[in-house]
Design a protein around this motif. Structure first.
Motif, mmCIF file in Angstrom:
data_model
loop_
_atom_site.group_PDB
_atom_site.id
_atom_site.type_symbol
_atom_site.label_atom_id
_atom_site.label_comp_id
_atom_site.label_asym_id
_atom_site.label_seq_id
_atom_site.Cartn_x
_atom_site.Cartn_y
_atom_site.Cartn_z
ATOM 1 N N ILE A 148 -9.831 6.135 -2.477
ATOM 2 C CA ILE A 148 -10.774 5.830 -3.553
ATOM 3 C C ILE A 148 -11.474 4.507 -3.264
ATOM 4 O O ILE A 148 -10.815 3.525 -2.927
ATOM 5 N N PRO A 149 -12.796 4.471 -3.363
ATOM 6 C CA PRO A 149 -13.506 3.227 -3.050
ATOM 7 C C PRO A 149 -13.101 2.094 -3.996
ATOM 8 O O PRO A 149 -12.793 2.338 -5.169
ATOM 9 N N ILE A 150 -13.099 0.887 -3.467
ATOM 10 C CA ILE A 150 -12.826 -0.291 -4.294
ATOM 11 C C ILE A 150 -13.853 -0.336 -5.421
ATOM 12 O O ILE A 150 -15.039 -0.104 -5.226
ATOM 13 N N GLY A 151 -13.357 -0.599 -6.594
ATOM 14 C CA GLY A 151 -14.229 -0.602 -7.776
ATOM 15 C C GLY A 151 -13.964 0.599 -8.656
ATOM 16 O O GLY A 151 -14.149 0.553 -9.869
ATOM 17 N N GLN A 152 -13.496 1.705 -8.013
ATOM 18 C CA GLN A 152 -13.249 2.921 -8.793
ATOM 19 C C GLN A 152 -11.764 3.238 -8.916
ATOM 20 O O GLN A 152 -11.394 4.287 -9.439
ATOM 21 N N ARG A 153 -10.916 2.352 -8.412
ATOM 22 C CA ARG A 153 -9.484 2.632 -8.436
ATOM 23 C C ARG A 153 -8.933 2.422 -9.849
ATOM 24 O O ARG A 153 -9.580 1.849 -10.714
ATOM 25 N N ARG A 164 -6.586 8.194 11.250
ATOM 26 C CA ARG A 164 -5.927 7.669 10.058
ATOM 27 C C ARG A 164 -4.410 7.832 10.152
ATOM 28 O O ARG A 164 -3.645 6.948 9.852
ATOM 29 N N TYR A 174 -7.029 5.202 2.278
ATOM 30 C CA TYR A 174 -7.703 4.480 1.196
ATOM 31 C C TYR A 174 -8.710 5.430 0.557
ATOM 32 O O TYR A 174 -9.912 5.331 0.764
ATOM 33 N N ASP A 232 -8.950 -1.250 -11.193
ATOM 34 C CA ASP A 232 -9.991 -2.186 -10.764
ATOM 35 C C ASP A 232 -10.697 -2.834 -11.950
ATOM 36 O O ASP A 232 -10.970 -4.028 -11.947
ATOM 37 N N GLU A 241 -2.250 1.056 1.138
ATOM 38 C CA GLU A 241 -3.070 2.165 0.654
ATOM 39 C C GLU A 241 -3.025 2.290 -0.858
ATOM 40 O O GLU A 241 -3.895 2.871 -1.483
#
Lengths: 672, 181, 239
Positions: free
Chosen positions: C214-219, A27, C212, C222, C103
């Motif tokens: 935080i998963p997409i959907g939980q940012r 990363r 990255y 979102d 990010e």
């Protein structure tokens, strides 16, 4: 382990994620271009010692030993003379620039250390002003004025002559480090354009021959002061001025260009209470001469009433509006009147200090003005107990600017006086409440102070009788461009533009820029309008354009000026003007469409409404005013296409690089 | 009445937006009932067969071929939609926009650490379209009527937009469907 | 309290206290005024101009303008919304904002404002400037491609961290954020935990090795638009 760091010059395009340094996806390596060897190869890479060793103590230690002892001595001397006071930063960096030819990175470190501030704060100031630089400049810097009027008078031929004679381009320095040539916005000599500054020395009415002679003379002796052969009129010939500048006073009025015994206004003022002085200024209906027209008496009253341990009087002599030069003539011919006005203001608001902020372009007047101040001190017109009035102590110092139009904005001027970048401040608080160093402060234009002095000497009724209903008194106008008699005119407010143009020998004018780029451009339909605060308001700039001038080209020049001079603080001014320029440029180049007019209008209105200070709020005026008053000039250059292709897209230009690289022509650009 | 026609193309893109079109899953059967596909990589029709209602543009313009195709789309389609970030702002290909073209080519073909190019040639066949000095968003080259941002735009976004246009309804996407990533 | 006073925002009466800005009073009343350079813990800056409102008909920034008794504030007229859209679009085209790999995406205030305003593409041409990137520091990097010159890092470093790591240099379109060192961020006393880092509304100053997270959907942005938290106070005034 040694840590590698880098400052990437620009975006790096990653070609693959894994790299030679570590084959597994990591990363950090993705974030850190330095960890990719190919990035390291193409970007400047700084090898770093471990972080602990790079701490401040260690670098300071290294600095002490490596740094040029002479540099250190020079900086320490300058800072000591300025009391190691960071609010005197303008003086410190100006002196450094003068002594060393630049304010180098090492110098910034030393100045920060001497004044107890951070180096980035010093860098912030140095990088803001056009007359300061971190990279070395020549011993002589020629600043050729590239204002619109200078271009109309043949500045481009002069520029070419300088380049040819020196063998360098503008922005460059001769290899021997002797001479730098660069452009400067309006240097306040539009009535004797083309003009240039050679260090502090003004050279006017230039031709290409003159440019070649200047270069030859500088190559021979390197002394700019020897370029002045013929002295100008009036105090331009004073031993402390010795300038070839001409006053070109074409019309003398009773307020500014009339004789006055030094002290006459002060005697009148000191016979009254400060409140009575303010009352007189109000009764005279004096409004600010810088352009905004705020009632002066009211400003003085607010400042007097605001709580504060001290108060200040600031004079705005940062005359930067292109096409304005009337302050220069007042500074040359009536400095006593000006200083007396400042002193009256000091008495009225209860200040003990006045500061005159003098634009760097007028540095040639500074020794003369200092001498006038000294004489006034000797006559007890400045200093303790002025004219024997116990308790009224007031003195004036001159603060030099360093090349920034924005510093003519009053809060930016205060920032600069405080030794900061010339960023305007948020309002409220207004300067009358919290100004210079947080104290209540009056900021007025040179001409306003001169008017105030005359009011106290001659009485408010005398003044108020002149001019028009909402605009009492006279106004100085600086006229340049396509006219027979460029120069300074003192006229009563309320004169029609047509009458005034006749005075200046500009009967065939097709367009007139009133109030400089930040004002408005009007056409013949508006020549019957009057010059006053309620109609055609102006701080003094009147630029005349004949029938053969391209008003859109002029608007583009003015936009370039605002882009260069924006402080960059707020979004609409910083970005919006670049966008205005891009679209206007496309229209002028024949790549405009009718929808562009609305685009420019809306963009201009956003800049006007949302910008933070007067510069931003007026910066779209070149476009907005020409859209309003010269709409046909736009309409005849845009054309509807109807094929859905964007006229602003220039395929030929877009493939030019590839054509050069591949050596084959575009098949598509030829048949669009 | 003949079904309205839809054309699609991928210019300087990665075909990810086309994948997202296919991601509408079984709704593609419904779509086929609503429209015919004209020129598109989906059906491999290479040339326009007639006038189209909608053209979906993936990718910006990085070479003159892209410009020609995009202008061809503008000429044949009533409505052009920029689909995805590359069409809208250049996207990943536009990362080269701050680097001169010559430097880009040298890095890609001569100096890059993974380059094996003993003859030190940069491909220059007349079949290769000339690169533009930078990557241009589609709407800086032709007029674009609608924009669907995203990298790629979610299948639901594309579906919502297409069905709205085909039924003549205004295109208003819910908050959750406007995404730039 | 006795010193409270009333004024209106878009015709709705709200209460203010002496010393409050219009924005602070609006926040308490559950009225969201869009903003970027403003930050609750920092002194107002008034540079992004996104919070421009009309106060008795005059444009002012809500983050700097004091609230006052009886003032009439216009916050959501068509004209003001258009101006804000324009300002947000200017910030996008001024820099190099590659949301697709940033990010900060999903937690970025600039992006969130564009979402809130339903901006599908800017009307202005992209300028694609050349900007510097500084990855010299072991824990933090500066990607000026994403910088919107809001000055939050300048204020946070000076006023919250007590460090003065950042300051503006240059002017006009060449204005940029500089660091308090001769060369690069690594030579400053910036640290991973600095408020100056977390204060950045965009992805210009970020901590390394987070990516990255935080998963997409939980940012942050979102599901609901930026400002929803403030507006929730109005929907549920008892909370």
């Amino acid at each position: 382990m040694r840590r590698r760091g880098t400052i990437g010059r620009r975006f790096f395009v990653p070609t693959r994620i894994d790299d030679a340094a570590g084959s597994s996806y990591n990363r950090e390596s993705f974030h850190d271009p330095a960890r990719r060897p190919h990035a390291a190869a193409r970007e400047r890479v700084t090898e770093r010692v471990p972080r602990a060793a790079a701490s401040f103590a260690a670098s300071a230690y290294g600095m002490r030993h490596c740094m040029n002892k002479k540099l250190q001595a020079v900086i320490q001397g300058i800072c000591a003379r300025c009391g190691k006071d960071r609010t005197r930063m303008m003086d410190i960096v100006r002196e450094t620039q003068a002594a060393l030819g630049c304010v180098s990175s090492d110098a910034m470190d030393l100045i920060a250390r001497e004044t107890g501030t951070h180096r980035v704060e010093v860098e912030s100031v140095v990088s803001f002003y056009a007359f300061l630089s971190s990279a070395p400049k020549g011993k002589v810097v020629i600043r050729l004025c590239n204002d619109v009027v200078d271009k109309m008078q043949g500045m481009e031929r002069v520029a070419k002559a300088f380049e040819d004679a020196l063998g360098i381009a503008f922005g460059q320095t001769t290899p021997d480090g002797a001479i730098t040539i660069e452009y400067a916005p309006c240097i306040g000599m539009s009535d004797q354009a083309p003009a240039a500054l050679v260090n502090d020395v003004v050279v006017t009415s230039l031709s290409s021959d003159a440019a070649r002679e200047i270069v030859a003379a500088l190559k021979e002796h390197g002394d700019p002061s020897r370029l002045v052969r013929q002295l100008g009129d009036g105090n331009n010939g004073h031993p402390l001025v010795r300038a070839m500048v001409r006053n070109n006073i074409r019309a003398r009025g009773p307020v500014i260009f009339a004789d006055m015994e030094p002290g006459a206004a002060l005697k009148g003022a000191l016979a009254m209470t400060p409140q009575e002085v303010i009352r007189d200024v109000k009764t005279a209906r004096l409004r600010g001469r810088g352009g905004a027209g705020f009632p002066t008496g009211m400003k003085w009253e607010f400042t007097r009433q605001a709580p504060g341990a001290r108060r200040f009087v600031l004079c705005n002599a940062d005359e930067g509006e292109p096409g304005t030069f009337k302050d220069r003539v007042m500074l040359t011919e009536c400095p006593d009147l000006l200083f007396e006005g400042m002193t009256v203001a000091g008495y009225a608001i209860g200040a003990d200090t006045g500061i005159m902020y003098l634009r760097a372009e007028y540095a040639y007047l500074a020794p003369f003005l200092e001498d006038v101040l000294a004489q006034r001190r000797a006559k007890h017109l400045l200093g303790p107990a002025i004219l024997g009035k116990q308790g009224f102590n007031f003195d004036i110092r001159i603060q030099m600017g360093a090349g920034a139009y924005i510093c003519g904005e009053e809060t930016a001027l205060i920032s600069s006086c405080e030794g900061l970048r010339g960023d305007p401040k948020n309002r409220p608080p207004f300067p009358a409440q919290k100004g210079y160093l947080g104290f209540p402060t009056v900021v007025n234009n040179v001409e306003t102070f001169c008017c105030a002095a005359r009011i106290l000497a001659k009485g408010p009724g005398w003044f108020a009788e002149m001019g028009s209903k909402g605009s009492a008194g006279t106004k100085l106008l600086s006229v340049s461009g396509d006219c027979r008699s460029p120069g300074v005119y003192e006229v009563p407010f309320g004169v029609t533009l047509a009458d005034f143009l006749a005075m200046a020998g500009a009967e065939d004018a097709a367009a007139v820029q009133i109030g400089g780029p930040s004002g408005q451009m009007v056409g013949r339909n508006d020549f019957g309008r009057t010059i006053c605060y309620d109609d055609l308001a102006t701080g003094g700039s009147v630029i005349v354009f004949g029938p053969n001038r391209d008003v859109l080209g002029v608007a583009l020049e003015f936009l370039e000026f605002f882009i260069d001079e924006s402080c960059g603080y707020c979004t609409p001014c910083r970005v919006g003007n670049v966008l205005l320029r891009e679209r206007l440029h496309a229209i002028i180049a024949g790549r405009g469409e009718p929808a562009d007019l609305e685009y420019l209008q809306k963009l201009g209105e956003t800049i006007k409404t949302a910008s933070r200070c007067g510069l931003g709020q007026t910066s779209a005026n070149p476009v907005l005013a020409t859209l309003k008053n010269f709409r046909s000039e736009y309409e005849k250059r845009v054309k509807a296409r109807g094929d859905g292709l964007q006229p602003s897209f220039d395929l030929r230009a877009a493939v030019a690089d590839a054509e050069a690289i591949t050596g084959r022509p575009s098949v598509h650009a030829a048949n669009p | 009445m003949a079904k309205p026609k839809v054309a699609t193309t991928s210019l300087a893109g990665c075909f990810g937006c086309h994948m997202s079109i296919l991601d509408i899953d079984d709704r593609i059967l419904k779509l086929i009932e609503l429209v015919d596909f004209d020129k598109s990589p989906v059906n491999d029709i290479k040339k326009f067969t007639g006038r189209c209602l909608v053209g979906l543009i993936e990718g910006g313009c990085c070479n003159e071929e892209n410009v020609r195709v995009l202008q061809d789309f503008r000429a044949h389609c009533d409505i052009l939609i920029s689909v995805g970030d590359c069409a809208i702002m250049g996207g990943i290909p536009a990362m080269r926009n701050t680097i001169p073209l010559k430097e880009c080519l040298d890095e890609a073909y001569l100096n890059g650490p993974t380059v094996y190019n003993p003859t030190k040639t940069i491909p220059n066949d007349e079949e290769i379209p000339l690169l533009l000095n930078r990557v241009y968003p589609a709407h800086e080259v032709v007029t674009i009527d609608y924009f669907l941002p995203g990298c790629p735009p979610p299948a639901d976004t594309i579906w919502e937009a297409l069905t709205a246009l085909l039924s003549g309804k205004p295109l208003t996407l819910p908050y959750q469907l406007i995404k730039y990533d | 309290m006795n010193d409270r006073f009333a004024f209106t925002i878009d015709g709705v009466e709200v209460q203010g206290r002496p010393g409050q800005t219009i924005m602070q009073a609006a926040d308490e009343a559950g009225i969201y005024i869009p903003r970027l350079c403003s930050h609750k813990e920092l002194a107002p800056h008034g540079s992004c101009r996104v919070c421009t409102v009309l106060v008795n008909g005059r444009p002012q920034t809500a983050c700097t303008q004091p609230a006052g008794p009886g003032i009439i504030v216009e916050n959501s007229s068509e004209a003001l919304l258009a101006i804000r859209c324009n300002l947000i679009e200017m910030l996008f085209i001024e820099g190099n904002h590659f949301c697709m790999f940033c990010e900060k995406s999903g937690n970025c205030e600039l992006q969130a404002l564009a979402y809130r305003f339903g901006i599908m593409a800017p009307k202005y041409p992209y300028l694609f400037p050349t900007r510097e990137l500084d990855a010299s520091h072991p824990d933090i990097f500066i990607d000026r491609n994403r910088c919107i010159l809001c000055g939050r890092c300048v204020r946070a470093s000076r006023d919250l961290d007590g460090k003065n790591v950042f300051q503006f240099v240059g002017r006009g379109p060449r204005k940029r954020i500089a660091v308090n060192a001769k060369t690069a961020l690594a030579d400053t006393d910036a640290a991973r935990a600095d408020k100056a880092v977390s204060a950045c509304p965009v992805g210009a100053i970020l901590r390394k090795r987070v990516g990255y997270g935080i998963p997409i959907g939980q940012r942050m942005y979102d599901a609901a638009p930026i400002g929803s938290d403030i507006e929730a106070a109005r929907a549920h005034p008892h909370k």
